[in-house]
Scaffold this motif. Sequence first.
Motif, PDB file in Angstrom:
ATOM      1  N   VAL A   1       0.880  -1.175   0.000  1.00 42.91           N
ATOM      2  CA  VAL A   1       0.000   0.000   0.000  1.00 42.91           C
ATOM      3  C   VAL A   1       0.918   1.225   0.000  1.00 42.91           C
ATOM      4  N   GLN A   2       0.406   2.351  -0.510  1.00 48.49           N
ATOM      5  CA  GLN A   2       1.250   3.555  -0.606  1.00 48.49           C
ATOM      6  C   GLN A   2       1.123   4.459   0.627  1.00 48.49           C
ATOM      7  N   VAL A   3       0.020   4.252   1.354  1.00 50.10           N
ATOM      8  CA  VAL A   3      -0.289   5.101   2.506  1.00 50.10           C
ATOM      9  C   VAL A   3      -0.828   4.216   3.625  1.00 50.10           C
ATOM     10  N   ALA A   4      -0.624   4.613   4.881  1.00 51.14           N
ATOM     11  CA  ALA A   4      -1.284   3.924   6.003  1.00 51.14           C
ATOM     12  C   ALA A   4      -1.756   4.972   7.003  1.00 51.14           C
ATOM     13  N   PHE A   5      -2.952   4.735   7.546  1.00 51.39           N
ATOM     14  CA  PHE A   5      -3.481   5.593   8.613  1.00 51.39           C
ATOM     15  C   PHE A   5      -3.419   4.794   9.904  1.00 51.39           C
ATOM     16  N   LEU A   6      -2.598   5.266  10.841  1.00 56.11           N
ATOM     17  CA  LEU A   6      -2.409   4.515  12.092  1.00 56.11           C
ATOM     18  C   LEU A   6      -1.984   5.456  13.205  1.00 56.11           C
ATOM     19  N   THR A   7      -1.723   4.911  14.398  1.00 57.01           N
ATOM     20  CA  THR A   7      -1.349   5.759  15.528  1.00 57.01           C
ATOM     21  C   THR A   7       0.141   6.121  15.451  1.00 57.01           C
ATOM     22  N   PRO A   8       0.516   7.249  16.045  1.00 58.41           N
ATOM     23  CA  PRO A   8       1.937   7.635  16.054  1.00 58.41           C
ATOM     24  C   PRO A   8       2.823   6.567  16.698  1.00 58.41           C
ATOM     25  N   ALA A   9       2.283   5.842  17.679  1.00 61.03           N
ATOM     26  CA  ALA A   9       3.079   4.809  18.379  1.00 61.03           C
ATOM     27  C   ALA A   9       3.623   3.782  17.397  1.00 61.03           C
ATOM     28  N   LEU A  10       2.796   3.402  16.407  1.00 58.03           N
ATOM     29  CA  LEU A  10       3.226   2.383  15.443  1.00 58.03           C
ATOM     30  C   LEU A  10       4.225   2.931  14.433  1.00 58.03           C
ATOM     31  N   ALA A  11       4.135   4.236  14.168  1.00 63.89           N
ATOM     32  CA  ALA A  11       5.009   4.820  13.152  1.00 63.89           C
ATOM     33  C   ALA A  11       6.332   5.315  13.739  1.00 63.89           C
ATOM     34  N   ASN A  12       6.358   5.507  15.051  1.00 66.65           N
ATOM     35  CA  ASN A  12       7.451   6.226  15.709  1.00 66.65           C
ATOM     36  C   ASN A  12       8.856   5.736  15.335  1.00 66.65           C
ATOM     37  N   GLU A  13       9.112   4.429  15.504  1.00 65.27           N
ATOM     38  CA  GLU A  13      10.482   3.939  15.261  1.00 65.27           C
ATOM     39  C   GLU A  13      10.879   4.076  13.800  1.00 65.27           C
ATOM     40  N   PHE A  14       9.886   3.975  12.885  1.00 62.56           N
ATOM     41  CA  PHE A  14      10.196   4.065  11.446  1.00 62.56           C
ATOM     42  C   PHE A  14      10.406   5.519  11.021  1.00 62.56           C
ATOM     43  N   VAL A  15       9.746   6.448  11.730  1.00 62.85           N
ATOM     44  CA  VAL A  15       9.979   7.881  11.491  1.00 62.85           C
ATOM     45  C   VAL A  15      11.388   8.226  11.973  1.00 62.85           C
ATOM     46  N   LYS A  16      11.750   7.728  13.166  1.00 60.31           N
ATOM     47  CA  LYS A  16      13.089   7.970  13.732  1.00 60.31           C
ATOM     48  C   LYS A  16      14.193   7.457  12.814  1.00 60.31           C
ATOM     49  N   SER A  17      13.964   6.255  12.239  1.00 66.49           N
ATOM     50  CA  SER A  17      15.004   5.651  11.400  1.00 66.49           C
ATOM     51  C   SER A  17      15.039   6.249   9.988  1.00 66.49           C
ATOM     52  N   GLY A  18      14.050   7.104   9.693  1.00 66.43           N
ATOM     53  CA  GLY A  18      14.030   7.757   8.376  1.00 66.43           C
ATOM     54  C   GLY A  18      13.366   6.933   7.286  1.00 66.43           C
ATOM     55  N   MET A  19      12.734   5.818   7.657  1.00 66.81           N
ATOM     56  CA  MET A  19      12.078   4.969   6.642  1.00 66.81           C
ATOM     57  C   MET A  19      10.697   5.496   6.252  1.00 66.81           C
ATOM     58  N   VAL A  20      10.060   6.191   7.193  1.00 69.56           N
ATOM     59  CA  VAL A  20       8.680   6.620   6.984  1.00 69.56           C
ATOM     60  C   VAL A  20       8.565   8.132   7.185  1.00 69.56           C
ATOM     61  N   ARG A  21       7.720   8.762   6.361  1.00 75.44           N
ATOM     62  CA  ARG A  21       7.439  10.190   6.498  1.00 75.44           C
ATOM     63  C   ARG A  21       5.955  10.365   6.833  1.00 75.44           C
ATOM     64  N   ILE A  22       5.653  11.316   7.708  1.00 72.81           N
ATOM     65  CA  ILE A  22       4.268  11.592   8.079  1.00 72.81           C
ATOM     66  C   ILE A  22       3.816  12.866   7.366  1.00 72.81           C
ATOM     67  N   LEU A  23       2.695  12.787   6.644  1.00 72.24           N
ATOM     68  CA  LEU A  23       2.227  13.939   5.863  1.00 72.24           C
ATOM     69  C   LEU A  23       1.163  14.758   6.589  1.00 72.24           C
ATOM     70  N   GLY A  24       0.504  14.147   7.576  1.00 72.15           N
ATOM     71  CA  GLY A  24      -0.546  14.889   8.269  1.00 72.15           C
ATOM     72  C   GLY A  24      -0.955  14.202   9.559  1.00 72.15           C
ATOM     73  N   VAL A  25      -1.405  15.008  10.516  1.00 74.29           N
ATOM     74  CA  VAL A  25      -1.880  14.514  11.808  1.00 74.29           C
ATOM     75  C   VAL A  25      -3.374  14.829  11.920  1.00 74.29           C
ATOM     76  N   ALA A  26      -4.172  13.801  12.194  1.00 72.69           N
ATOM     77  CA  ALA A  26      -5.638  13.979  12.243  1.00 72.69           C
ATOM     78  C   ALA A  26      -6.095  14.380  13.641  1.00 72.69           C
ATOM     79  N   GLY A  27      -5.448  15.438  14.187  1.00 74.54           N
ATOM     80  CA  GLY A  27      -5.809  15.936  15.519  1.00 74.54           C
ATOM     81  C   GLY A  27      -6.106  17.415  15.462  1.00 74.54           C
ATOM     82  N   GLU A  28      -6.595  17.952  16.573  1.00 81.20           N
ATOM     83  CA  GLU A  28      -6.851  19.397  16.660  1.00 81.20           C
ATOM     84  C   GLU A  28      -5.535  20.156  16.817  1.00 81.20           C
ATOM     85  N   HIS A  29      -4.521  19.480  17.381  1.00 78.64           N
ATOM     86  CA  HIS A  29      -3.221  20.127  17.633  1.00 78.64           C
ATOM     87  C   HIS A  29      -2.100  19.213  17.151  1.00 78.64           C
TER      88      HIS A  29
END
Length: 314
Positions: free
Chosen positions: A183-211
């Motif tokens: 899949v090209q995109v995934a919608f999930l919690t930051p907890a699941l994406a965290n280590e992959f964001v840190k390692s530079g494998m994953v980029r986050i394009l948007g946060v579905a929160g008020e802040h």
Amino acid sequence: MENKTVTETKKYPDKPITLIVPFGVGGGMDLVARLLEKTAPAQLGQPLVILNKPGGTGAIGWNEVVGATPDGYTLGITGIEVLLQPLYGPTKFHYPTALEPLVQISESPMVMAILAEQPWENLDDFIAYAKQHQGKIKFGHSGIGGIGHVAGESFSKAAKLNLEQVPFQSAAEAMTNLLGGHVQVAFLTPALANEFVKSGMVRILGVAGEHRLSNPDFANTPTFKEQGLDVVGSSWFGIAAPKGLPIEVKNKLADGFKAMINDPEFQKNIEQLGLQVTYLDPKESAEKWLKDSQRLTKTVQETGIVEKIKEQKK
């Protein structure tokens, strides 16, 4: 008879309290429950006994909580699904009115994750590409009707895109399939994406929160609202009891859970799970349930998720 009730209430709790987790061992809800279990004897005066009752996207466990005697000895850990379930068809109980929220523990807005190697640097890049390739982009999520699915469909509608949704058995499986390029995109919690964001494998394009998220790894990621799209979808965890608790018992539990959540060790452990502590008391939790229910009712109708679920059930 009245005096007897008062006497009994005063000594509450005088035995262990069962906390029903309506999902399996090792999931987010289960991990939060086990953190509460550590501090319960000190703050509640009795241990919490964790009982996993998975099945029916939470329904089996919550049915048991609703059906229990409202004496404060059977509680359940809750999530956004208590509000979503009744929107998709008849449930044995209408959880938003059959359960009594005692506390909200944490809240995590969904994030939109892509592989860092993709050419889209930001949300505008992605939307421009997706508009030129309508129907070619797939987004993964943790299951039909879950909050990840709701967030993904909300985004598709707000951005006027035709994205193909792909349900998985869990958000972890959705992440695995994103990493594998299925899949090209995934919608999930930051907890699941965290280590992959840190390692530079994953980029986050948007946060579905008020802040924006307070986690430093996500602090520079704008919300969808900041980017002109009304997309809000958060997963949260709380504690609820069957309706009709004696007020003294309700107050004792609410105070006990508040102390547990404010415990610095608990907060540190929650943050290590990638969650944000967002404490709400019983009144604030009830108001949140009402507000979220109204918003979700509108969203699931407008995005056609209800129809997708009906199709799946056939």
